[in-house]
Design an enzyme around this catalytic site. Structure first.
Site: not given
Ligand code: GLC
Length: 754
Positions: A289
């Site tokens: 993430d």
């Molecule tokens: C965010 C979220 C994730 C998302 C990623 C990219 O913090 O936790 O679900 O896909 O970053 O935006």
């Protein structure tokens, strides 16, 4: 006990022994993960180019002119393999042109984006889509999102989010499919099929099952908080949706922010390598993430970036999102023998394999025509159908709904004309002018003289208390439709709420509106069930609309006017008050299960109960133990009657199939579409089992007076569970089975497993 290898587990006993040794440790795997097959292209790459494929960067440029020389050089030198948030096809094609014509390796970039419930045509939030209990519709919605997003150059989405969510304080419950592993698994598969479509199709986009794993169990419902999930619970509740997504061919999996039992998910080789790679046999891409590799440091699990890189790399992470610990440290880690080049080759192979499956080597550039792909009438019609089926009729006293024609309607509330807020969380590319609001829709249905409107308050958080003008308007109407709830920003990532009641002074407004004596219909838009204990009695009718998306307005108006039937069913248990959370239906009984006492205020509590054992039960003395509404609940404008439960046998062997059926009859004057649910309970087992577990559901549509027999089959996979030793077992004994309209009611039968 009959033990047999469940699809979750590939290697039986050896795996079990292994589990016992390494479940919580963070041993470094020396050998390459089992699923590795090295792409011949990889051998031709330099170390620099290999490591570059592991980097996913956030695309800053909004126009071609914004593309910096540094970024051009990074692509040319192969220091980046993918981008997220590239804003348009022009920038995407220029970045791709550099990769395909100026770099040495000429490996196409892949562009990713959070297309969570639509790109421009916005569907209900996933929690709302879950309320449709309609996998075909969820699949179509994902397909529409893929067609629109791919026309803009996006070929990888970070969806479906399939975290089981049992605590609606958690802001991200809105992105989930709710609390149930079976419903979430079915909708996970539908989403993956919708997004990915046919391999190599230019509208296919890689889906991402996220967030692996247990993120929805954040303690206190507080986002990013710690999670403690015992192994059996992890395997019985939180992992099954991910296994279903893997079996459906999901092309990537994203690790979570949370630490799981003391080991952060993004550095957890047990869940990544042991469970995902070896038990699930998953050989697709694993992406972190945002900064979740770097966050191993604030977690207190790595002392610096180098250690964070080593832990995540060896745990099995393929792509590092945004942070650059791999870029900065893998050369020296390889040099020092702390990570292996064979593992690096395996990672690069998986990334290249995903790009091949997307057809990017043959067609790296954006080819679709956004004008033709986006916001088509067909897409809007599907979004309206999804919004309509997501609506859950929770209360309809005195049959206030559907609204009678010819009546004057006072449409009141902060979300009645909320083009942006009705879209909900994670709508990066939506434009509010694409929305059709409740007011817009009613203006098309009712003559001007029959429609009165007031926003009543600036926003759903407003502390306004003077409603004198609103009330004056309300008194002129025959019926009041209040549209309130949570504006979009009150749910979603980093937006957990400690108090889940209607925000601001909406409860006061509802009370004041009710004092006019007019029938009061409440339509709530929110990213979670709202605690309505102190105000629900003021509402004659109640419809939960979640955040219904671009076409939420027409869907709501059609339902309220009776031009469509309510079919939605709750994908989450609905609490009376926040203090009951976490609250979910498939819970163990406890040794003192509460049976009676569904009171709503402290003074309802039968004081004599304090003196007798009836008071010593698993409940709250001020609110009882029941939810406001149970999982699976939803009313219709008619009435489905359940009867004639039949079981094909009273006793079965483990390998037998049990047929269970019941008659469903529409006793009302309008058509009814019923989501018939099948639940079981394993009465006695070596681990306490839930008092109910959803195992299947079927939708049946009945004309007035019509009856149909709905049939289900139960097999050993429906009866099995992971025991304390993590064996997938069916234990002989008594089972209850229900064919039911929700998790609290239904026809109950009993059978024995020999
Ligand atoms: C965010 C979220 C994730 C998302 C990623 C990219 O913090 O936790 O679900 O896909 O970053 O935006």
């Amino acid at each position: 006990m009959l033990r047999f290898s469940h699809p979750l587990r590939r290697d039986g006993l050896r795996g079990l022994i292994f589990l016992a040794i390494t479940a919580a440790s963070s041993t470094v795997w020396a050998q390459t993960s089992p699923a590795a097959k090295v792409d011949p292209l990889v051998d031709s790459l330099t170390l620099r180019q290999k490591i570059g494929q592991l980097q996913q960067s956030n695309a800053e440029p909004k126009t071609i002119a914004d593309i910096s020389d540094e970024l051009r050089a990074a692509i040319r030198e192969g220091r980046v393999g993918s981008f997220l948030n590239v804003p348009n096809p022009e920038v995407a094609n220029e970045l791709q042109r550099i990769a395909m014509t100026e770099s040495e390796a000429k490996i196409p970039l892949v562009f990713a984006r959070d297309v969570i419930h639509g790109y421009r045509t916005i569907f209900p939030t996933p929690l709302g889509q879950a309320a449709t209990w309609n996998p075909e519709l969820v699949e179509k919605g994902a397909r529409v999102a893929a067609v629109e997003a791919s026309s803009m150059g996006i070929r990888w989405t970070f969806a479906p989010m399939i975290d089981i969510s049992r605590d609606s304080r958690w802001g991200r419950i809105t992105e989930s499919f709710g609390e149930d592993p079976y419903l979430t698994s079915v909708l996970a598969v539908a989403s993956v099929r919708g997004y990915q479509g046919k391999e190599g199709d230019p509208t296919s986009i890689a889906a991402t099952a996220k967030h692996f794993v247990g993120y929805g169990a954040a303690e206190g419902g507080r986002d990013y908080n710690v999670t403690y999930i015992p192994e059996p619970l992890l395997h019985n509740v939180y992992l099954p949706p991910f296994k279903a997504a893997v079996d459906a061919g999901v092309m990537s999996i994203m690790t979570a922010f949370n630490d799981l039992n003391g080991v952060p998910a993004s550095g957890n080789d047990y869940i990544i390598d042991r469970v995902l790679r070896r038990e699930f046999g998953y050989n697709g891409v694993i992406v972190s993430d945002w900064d979740s590799v770097l966050e191993l440091i604030p977690h207190g699990f790595a002392e610096d970036k180098k250690q964070a890189a080593r832990i995540a790399f060896n745990a099995g992470m393929d792509v590092e999102m945004v942070s650059t610990t791999f870029q900065e440290n893998l050369f020296s880690l390889l040099d020092g023998g702390k990570v292996s080049e064979s593992e690096l080759n395996a990672k690069v192979s998986r990334i290249i394999d995903m790009k091949r499956k997307l057809g990017l080597f043959e067609q790296p550039y954006v080819s679709g025509d956004p004008e033709k792909a986006i916001l088509t009438d067909e897409h809007k019609a599907l979004a309206e159908q999804a919004a309509l089926e997501s609506l859950v009729l929770l209360k309809n006293d005195k049959q206030v709904l559907p609204l009678a024609r010819g009546k004057t309607v006072a449409l009141i509330g902060p979300l009645a004309h909320a083009a942006h807020d009705q879209l909900g969380s994670w709508v990066l590319d939506a434009k509010k002018q694409d929305s059709v609001t409740v007011l817009d829709a009613f203006r098309k249905i009712l003559p001007e003289s029959k429609l009165l409107y007031s926003q009543a308050m600036y926003s759903s958080r407003s502390r306004e208390t003077d409603f004198s003008q609103v009330l004056e308007l309300a008194r002129k109407a025959d019926v009041i439709v209040f549209v309130g709830g949570e504006e979009a920003v009150l749910s979603g990532e980093a937006h957990s709420r400690a108090d889940t009641r209607l925000p601001g002074t909406q409860e006061l407004l509802v009370r004041e509106l009710k004092k006019t004596g007019k029938p009061l219909v409440a339509v709530l838009m929110a990213g979670r069930p709202l605690a309505l204990n102190d105000v629900i009695s003021e509402m004659d009718a109640l419809v939960m609309a979640w955040h219904p998306g671009s076409m939420g307005g027409p869907a709501i108006a059609r339902l309220l006017m009776g031009d469509a039937e309510p079919v939605g069913r709750l994908p989450v248990t609905w609490p009376k008050v926040t203090g009951q959370l976490p609250l979910y239906y498939n819970r163990p009984s406890s040794g003192r299960p509460a049976e009676e006492g569904n009171f709503t205020q402290m003074d309802d509590f039968p004081l004599e109960a304090f003196q007798h054992s009836t008071g010593h039960k698993n409940h709250y003395i001020d609110i009882g133990f029941k939810p406001q509404f149970p999982f699976g609940f939803g009313l219709s404008y008619s009435n489905a009657v359940y009867s004639d439960l039949k079981l094909s046998k009273k006793t079965i062997g483990v390998n037998d199939t049990l047929e269970v059926s019941a008659k469903i009859r529409n006793s009302g004057k309008r058509p009814v579409t019923e989501t018939v649910q099948l639940y079981i309970r394993d009465l006695v087992a070596s681990s306490v089992r839930p008092v109910r577990e959803l195992k299947n559901f079927q939708r049946v549509t009945l004309k007035p007076g019509e009856a149909k027999v709905v049939k289900f089959k139960l097999t050993k996979d429906d009866l099995a569970f992971y025991n304390q030793q993590l064996n997938w077992v069916v234990e002989p004994g008594e089972f209850h089975v229900w064919i039911a309209p929700n998790a609290e009611e239904g026809l109950q039968g009993q059978f024995t497993v020999r």
